[in-house]
Design a protein around this motif. Structure first.
Motif, PDB file in Angstrom:
ATOM      1  N   ALA A 117       0.831  -1.207   0.000  1.00 24.43           N
ATOM      2  CA  ALA A 117       0.000   0.000   0.000  1.00 24.43           C
ATOM      3  C   ALA A 117       0.867   1.259   0.000  1.00 24.43           C
ATOM      4  CB  ALA A 117      -0.934  -0.002   1.203  1.00 24.43           C
ATOM      5  N   ASP A 118       1.916   1.288   0.825  1.00 30.36           N
ATOM      6  CA  ASP A 118       2.773   2.469   0.927  1.00 30.36           C
ATOM      7  C   ASP A 118       3.447   2.808  -0.397  1.00 30.36           C
ATOM      8  OD1 ASP A 118       2.102   2.572   3.605  1.00 30.36           O
ATOM      9  OD2 ASP A 118       4.083   1.924   4.338  1.00 30.36           O
ATOM     10  N   LEU A 119       3.870   1.780  -1.139  1.00 33.25           N
ATOM     11  CA  LEU A 119       4.591   2.010  -2.395  1.00 33.25           C
ATOM     12  C   LEU A 119       3.682   1.954  -3.622  1.00 33.25           C
ATOM     13  CD1 LEU A 119       7.906  -0.029  -1.872  1.00 33.25           C
ATOM     14  CD2 LEU A 119       7.418   2.351  -1.291  1.00 33.25           C
ATOM     15  N   ASP A 120       2.386   1.819  -3.410  1.00 33.98           N
ATOM     16  CA  ASP A 120       1.460   1.692  -4.541  1.00 33.98           C
ATOM     17  C   ASP A 120       1.930   0.628  -5.533  1.00 33.98           C
ATOM     18  OD1 ASP A 120      -0.367   3.660  -3.704  1.00 33.98           O
ATOM     19  OD2 ASP A 120       0.931   5.244  -4.504  1.00 33.98           O
ATOM     20  N   VAL A 121       2.248  -0.537  -5.014  1.00 36.35           N
ATOM     21  CA  VAL A 121       2.757  -1.624  -5.846  1.00 36.35           C
ATOM     22  C   VAL A 121       1.747  -2.051  -6.910  1.00 36.35           C
ATOM     23  CG1 VAL A 121       3.522  -4.043  -5.859  1.00 36.35           C
ATOM     24  CG2 VAL A 121       4.436  -2.437  -4.160  1.00 36.35           C
ATOM     25  N   PRO A 122       0.485  -2.282  -6.565  1.00 41.87           N
ATOM     26  CA  PRO A 122      -0.436  -2.755  -7.601  1.00 41.87           C
ATOM     27  C   PRO A 122      -0.862  -1.645  -8.562  1.00 41.87           C
ATOM     28  CG  PRO A 122      -1.482  -2.860  -5.421  1.00 41.87           C
ATOM     29  CD  PRO A 122      -0.130  -2.279  -5.245  1.00 41.87           C
ATOM     30  N   GLN A 123      -1.169  -2.065  -9.751  1.00 43.90           N
ATOM     31  CA  GLN A 123      -1.800  -1.143 -10.697  1.00 43.90           C
ATOM     32  C   GLN A 123      -3.275  -1.518 -10.761  1.00 43.90           C
ATOM     33  OE1 GLN A 123       0.437  -0.007 -14.139  1.00 43.90           O
ATOM     34  NE2 GLN A 123      -1.402   0.218 -15.370  1.00 43.90           N
ATOM     35  N   CYS A 124      -3.629  -2.556 -11.497  1.00 46.56           N
ATOM     36  CA  CYS A 124      -5.047  -2.963 -11.512  1.00 46.56           C
ATOM     37  C   CYS A 124      -5.384  -3.775 -10.263  1.00 46.56           C
ATOM     38  CB  CYS A 124      -5.397  -3.722 -12.786  1.00 46.56           C
ATOM     39  SG  CYS A 124      -5.012  -5.481 -12.768  1.00 46.56           S
ATOM     40  N   GLY A 125      -4.387  -4.499  -9.721  1.00 43.27           N
ATOM     41  CA  GLY A 125      -4.558  -5.240  -8.486  1.00 43.27           C
ATOM     42  C   GLY A 125      -5.020  -6.675  -8.628  1.00 43.27           C
ATOM     43  N   TYR A 126      -5.411  -7.100  -9.814  1.00 45.29           N
ATOM     44  CA  TYR A 126      -5.999  -8.427  -9.963  1.00 45.29           C
ATOM     45  C   TYR A 126      -5.064  -9.548  -9.492  1.00 45.29           C
ATOM     46  CZ  TYR A 126      -8.970 -12.119 -11.696  1.00 45.29           C
ATOM     47  OH  TYR A 126      -9.784 -13.211 -11.771  1.00 45.29           O
ATOM     48  N   CYS A 127      -3.805  -9.459  -9.843  1.00 43.43           N
ATOM     49  CA  CYS A 127      -2.855 -10.528  -9.514  1.00 43.43           C
ATOM     50  C   CYS A 127      -2.263 -10.402  -8.126  1.00 43.43           C
ATOM     51  CB  CYS A 127      -1.727 -10.547 -10.538  1.00 43.43           C
ATOM     52  SG  CYS A 127      -0.624  -9.105 -10.431  1.00 43.43           S
ATOM     53  N   GLN A 128      -2.551  -9.323  -7.440  1.00 45.05           N
ATOM     54  CA  GLN A 128      -1.795  -8.985  -6.239  1.00 45.05           C
ATOM     55  C   GLN A 128      -1.991  -9.931  -5.063  1.00 45.05           C
ATOM     56  OE1 GLN A 128       0.785  -6.793  -6.225  1.00 45.05           O
ATOM     57  NE2 GLN A 128       0.345  -6.812  -8.407  1.00 45.05           N
ATOM     58  N   SER A 129      -3.139 -10.565  -4.934  1.00 47.83           N
ATOM     59  CA  SER A 129      -3.259 -11.520  -3.825  1.00 47.83           C
ATOM     60  C   SER A 129      -2.258 -12.654  -4.011  1.00 47.83           C
ATOM     61  CB  SER A 129      -4.690 -12.044  -3.680  1.00 47.83           C
ATOM     62  OG  SER A 129      -5.115 -12.710  -4.839  1.00 47.83           O
ATOM     63  N   GLY A 130      -2.107 -13.128  -5.224  1.00 47.80           N
ATOM     64  CA  GLY A 130      -1.109 -14.169  -5.492  1.00 47.80           C
ATOM     65  C   GLY A 130       0.310 -13.658  -5.314  1.00 47.80           C
ATOM     66  N   GLN A 131       0.550 -12.418  -5.731  1.00 46.58           N
ATOM     67  CA  GLN A 131       1.877 -11.823  -5.565  1.00 46.58           C
ATOM     68  C   GLN A 131       2.227 -11.720  -4.077  1.00 46.58           C
ATOM     69  OE1 GLN A 131       3.841 -11.073  -8.145  1.00 46.58           O
ATOM     70  NE2 GLN A 131       2.482 -10.737  -9.879  1.00 46.58           N
ATOM     71  N   ILE A 132       1.279 -11.257  -3.287  1.00 48.04           N
ATOM     72  CA  ILE A 132       1.508 -11.100  -1.844  1.00 48.04           C
ATOM     73  C   ILE A 132       1.723 -12.456  -1.175  1.00 48.04           C
ATOM     74  CG2 ILE A 132       0.375 -10.436   0.326  1.00 48.04           C
ATOM     75  CD1 ILE A 132      -0.834  -8.044  -1.293  1.00 48.04           C
ATOM     76  N   MET A 133       0.966 -13.465  -1.584  1.00 46.26           N
ATOM     77  CA  MET A 133       1.148 -14.802  -1.004  1.00 46.26           C
ATOM     78  C   MET A 133       2.563 -15.312  -1.289  1.00 46.26           C
ATOM     79  SD  MET A 133      -1.755 -15.394   0.506  1.00 46.26           S
ATOM     80  CE  MET A 133      -1.773 -17.131   0.921  1.00 46.26           C
ATOM     81  N   SER A 134       3.042 -15.122  -2.507  1.00 42.58           N
ATOM     82  CA  SER A 134       4.384 -15.583  -2.874  1.00 42.58           C
ATOM     83  C   SER A 134       5.465 -14.742  -2.212  1.00 42.58           C
ATOM     84  CB  SER A 134       4.556 -15.572  -4.396  1.00 42.58           C
ATOM     85  OG  SER A 134       3.723 -16.536  -4.980  1.00 42.58           O
ATOM     86  N   ALA A 135       5.277 -13.422  -2.166  1.00 42.24           N
ATOM     87  CA  ALA A 135       6.267 -12.541  -1.539  1.00 42.24           C
ATOM     88  C   ALA A 135       6.397 -12.839  -0.048  1.00 42.24           C
ATOM     89  CB  ALA A 135       5.877 -11.082  -1.761  1.00 42.24           C
ATOM     90  N   THR A 136       5.274 -13.107   0.603  1.00 40.65           N
ATOM     91  CA  THR A 136       5.302 -13.425   2.035  1.00 40.65           C
ATOM     92  C   THR A 136       6.074 -14.713   2.279  1.00 40.65           C
ATOM     93  OG1 THR A 136       3.229 -12.256   2.414  1.00 40.65           O
ATOM     94  CG2 THR A 136       3.846 -13.894   4.047  1.00 40.65           C
TER      95      THR A 136
END
Length: 152
Positions: A89-108
């Motif tokens: 959220a702080d860095l505004d990483v997502p653009q459309c956000g659709y893939c971000q739940s998967g991205q966050i799961m993998s990054a975590t």
């Protein structure tokens, strides 16, 4: 009936053993944070944690889960997960956000197992997560920032 432990809650679902976990999570349980992307375990949008490790829920079948614990984006918590979500959220990483739940799961998962990842480590861990908006530089920057905050 198949029992699934999702986000520490036991759910009984009326599903065939060959139903993809993704559809049980979304359609039977009602948790819609895990997304359908390609259906072939190639894009990572459907990533969940199975006993703490990332898996593609579109190609993981409910009959194969057994007693394993499933964590979706809705149930992802803890210091690493909270830091990743905050940085996103702080860095505004997502653009459309659709893939971000998967991205966050993998990054975590990456940061939980490798608190100081290199660019190469990040690229390897995140390779199975596609972003149609091509925010890969922001994702990488977010992972590095989360690593710094976790170290502090």
């Amino acid at each position: 009936m198949i029992k699934l432990t999702i986000n520490d809650i036991v759910h009984e679902v009326d599903a065939d053993a060959d139903m993809p976990l993704l559809w049980a999570i979304r359609d039977l349980i009602g948790l819609t944070g895990t997304k359908f992307g390609c259906g072939m375990a190639q894009c990572g949008a459907c990533t969940v944690h199975l006993d703490g490790s990332p898996v593609r829920s579109c190609q993981t079948f409910v009959g194969d889960i057994g007693d394993a614990k499933i964590t979706t984006i809705e149930g992802l918590k803890g210091k690493v997960a909270d830091t990743v979500k905050t940085v996103w959220a702080d860095l505004d990483v997502p653009q459309c956000g659709y893939c971000q739940s998967g991205q966050i799961m993998s990054a975590t998962d990456l940061l939980a197992n490798n608190p100081k990842p290199t660019d190469e480590d990040i690229d390897g861990a995140m390779a199975g997560n596609l972003c149609r908006c091509a925010t890969y530089q922001r994702i990488r920057a977010g992972i590095h920032e989360a690593a710094k905050r976790l170290e502090a």
